[in-house]
Write an enzyme that holds these catalytic residues in place. Structure first.
Site, short mmCIF file in Angstrom:
data_model
loop_
_atom_site.label_atom_id
_atom_site.label_comp_id
_atom_site.label_asym_id
_atom_site.label_seq_id
_atom_site.Cartn_x
_atom_site.Cartn_y
_atom_site.Cartn_z
N SER A 206 1.10 -1.13 -0.04
CA SER A 206 0.19 0.12 0.47
C SER A 206 0.85 1.10 -0.01
O SER A 206 1.86 1.42 -0.97
CB SER A 206 -0.73 0.06 1.07
OG SER A 206 -1.98 0.69 1.11
N ASP A 390 -8.52 -6.38 -5.00
CA ASP A 390 -8.18 -4.44 -4.68
C ASP A 390 -9.27 -4.11 -5.30
O ASP A 390 -9.10 -4.28 -6.73
CB ASP A 390 -6.55 -5.00 -4.34
CG ASP A 390 -5.90 -3.34 -3.71
OD1 ASP A 390 -7.51 -2.91 -3.22
OD2 ASP A 390 -5.14 -3.07 -3.92
N HIS A 450 -6.73 -6.38 -1.44
CA HIS A 450 -5.07 -5.50 -0.39
C HIS A 450 -4.65 -6.21 0.15
O HIS A 450 -3.04 -5.83 0.19
CB HIS A 450 -5.69 -4.11 -0.66
CG HIS A 450 -5.19 -2.66 -0.10
ND1 HIS A 450 -4.35 -2.47 -1.70
CD2 HIS A 450 -4.67 -2.70 0.73
CE1 HIS A 450 -3.57 -1.42 -1.30
NE2 HIS A 450 -3.71 -1.43 0.54
#
Length: 478
Positions: A206, A390, A450
């Site tokens: 991220s 994601d 994610h």
């Protein structure tokens, strides 16, 4: 079922015997441990004085984590001071590999956010332990610590257990982040010199898609001129927010094509994304941040973001999950227990949700580190992976960015097709897809979002070991 269990056992054996050849912040905001529960939490352990005075064995001994029911892996934890003027300290928790720790690569894990604690990665994603709702500690089936020595650092200063006594101790850009991390890493390897000779990898997901290239580039730049050298071999980035401008430019189309926006909503999203990109090009960083925050993140706005209003979902980490899974926050209560705090040497220090960290990094949020990443891709092994499900950094958005990267292998990359990846030859399920050019690996993992190791623990475990140990992507034969 029996056959599946045997496959897992065989995979673990293979790992031992095969030679090597903030922005995204909602999930962390719910993880706030302001004060520990009542009880004796001990005192914080500051290790830099032991390092400076050469009391290495004493520092190692004091940093060893005390046994706790369910926590039996050998590990070390404590604080490293990275700025004496502002009393800025980074907290680390280090787990030597379960197998062949003397030779296993050392892998640094950095959480995103900005301001997300790496304790999330430890307890929710790939560390040796899982925390249940009743605070029971369970062993993870596929911990990365099985074959890798994992170093979890709460980064930047002000994240999780890391802290500073002065506002000037907070990072305002990636140069600050890299400088503090470099200081921590040099001190860490001086405290544990037996691991300084091992290969070193930097990983994260991220917003750490900025941290990882930043510290890797810092090491790459300083190694030639410093006496103490860090043996950097490569980096791995998961769902990485490395290149905001290119990623933001693809949001409207992606969200429309997966059914989260209708035509009118797409037009609004596209208009706001174009406004954000215009501000980025003009280096109006704060204006760009505010547009993006109101549109998508909703971290510092008074109410929900536009995305949250039109989708009804707070979770943009997995298209199949509208809200964050409850069990992803259990570890925060666990870290409030005084006996746990005493064991990991943090005492009564607050565990921060990272709001202050994000506040000081607001302008950094929309800046790119793409040139640094390109330089790292020219010289080191690089893995960039995405979970197929994601939203916030979707696989299509990562590919959109990679197509604009200027590095030695860019021409070949644009002409290379992805290949099917299975863990075992007999598997019915496809684990994902791989595109490889030289030392660069791009992987899309099926069935994951994610927070990939949480969604797909076995596939993530196999992926990271294939990459680090140079085992290729051909399926194993039973």
């Amino acid at each position: 079922m029996v056959r599946a269990q045997w496959k897992v056992i065989i995979l673990l054996i293979l790992l031992m015997v095969i030679p090597s050849d903030g922005l995204f912040h909602s999930i962390y905001r719910s993880i706030l441990v302001a004060q520990p529960f009542k009880g004796n939490a001990g005192q914080p352990l500051f290790l830099s004085p032991y390092i400076r005075t050469g009391k290495i064995k004493e520092g190692q001994r004091k940093s060893m984590v005390s046994p706790f029911p369910g926590m039996y892996d050998k590990s070390y934890a404590g604080y490293i001071t990275v700025n004496q003027t502002y009393n800025s300290n980074l907290f680390f928790w280090f787990f030597p590999a379960r197998t062949q720790p003397a030779d296993a690569p050392v892998v640094l894990w950095l959480q995103g956010g900005p301001g997300g604690s790496s304790m999330f990665g430890l307890f929710v994603e790939h560390g040796p332990y899982i925390i249940t709702s009743n605070m029971t500690v369970l062993s993870r089936d596929f911990p990365w610590t099985f074959s890798l020595s994992m170093l979890y650092i709460d980064n930047p200063v002000g994240t999780g257990f890391s802290f500073t006594d002065h506002i000037q101790g907070y990072a305002i850009d990636e140069d600050d982040v890299a400088q503090d991390l470099y200081s921590a890493l040099v001190q860490f390897f001086k405290l544990f010199p037996e691991y300084a000779k091992n290969d070193f990898y930097i990983t994260g997901e991220s917003y750490a898609g900025k941290y990882v290239p930043a510290i890797a580039y810092y090491i790459h730049s300083l190694n030639p001129v410093r006496r103490f050298k860090i043996r950097l071999k490569g980096i791995a980035l998961g769902d990485a927010y490395t290149d905001p401008e290119t990623i933001i430019g693809g949001y409207a189309t992606f969200l429309y094509e997966v059914g989260l926006l209708d035509e009118q909503q797409r037009r609004h999203f596209r208009k706001q994304c174009r406004k954000c990109i215009k501000y980025i090009k003009e280096q109006e960083w704060m204006k760009a941040f505010e547009v993006l925050d109101e549109l998508l993140d909703g971290d510092l706005t008074a109410g929900p973001s536009f995305f949250q209003n039109v989708t009804g979902c707070t979770n943009y980490y997995n298209i199949l999950q509208c809200t964050e899974p409850e069990d992803q926050s259990y570890f925060s209560k666990f870290l409030s227990l005084p006996q746990v705090r005493q064991a990991i040497h943090v005492g009564n220090r607050n565990f921060s949700d990272g709001a202050e960290v994000e506040k000081y990094l607001r302008e950094d949020t929309v800046k790119s580190v793409k040139p640094w990443l390109a330089e790292i891709m020219n010289y080191y092994k690089v893995l960039i992976y995405n979970g197929q499900l994601d939203i916030i950094v979707a696989a299509a958005l990562t590919e959109r960015s990679l197509m604009t990267m200027d590095w030695k292998g860019s021409y070949a990359y644009r002409r290379t097709h992805k290949k099917i990846w299975k863990i075992f030859e007999s598997d019915d399920e496809v684990a994902g897809y791989v595109r490889r050019v030289g030392k660069f690996h791009q992987v899309i993992v099926r069935g994951g979002g994610h927070i990939l190791p949480y969604d797909q623990p076995l596939r993530s475990f196999d992926m990271i070991n294939r990459f680090i140990y140079d085992r290729g992507w051909e399926p194993y034969k039973l």
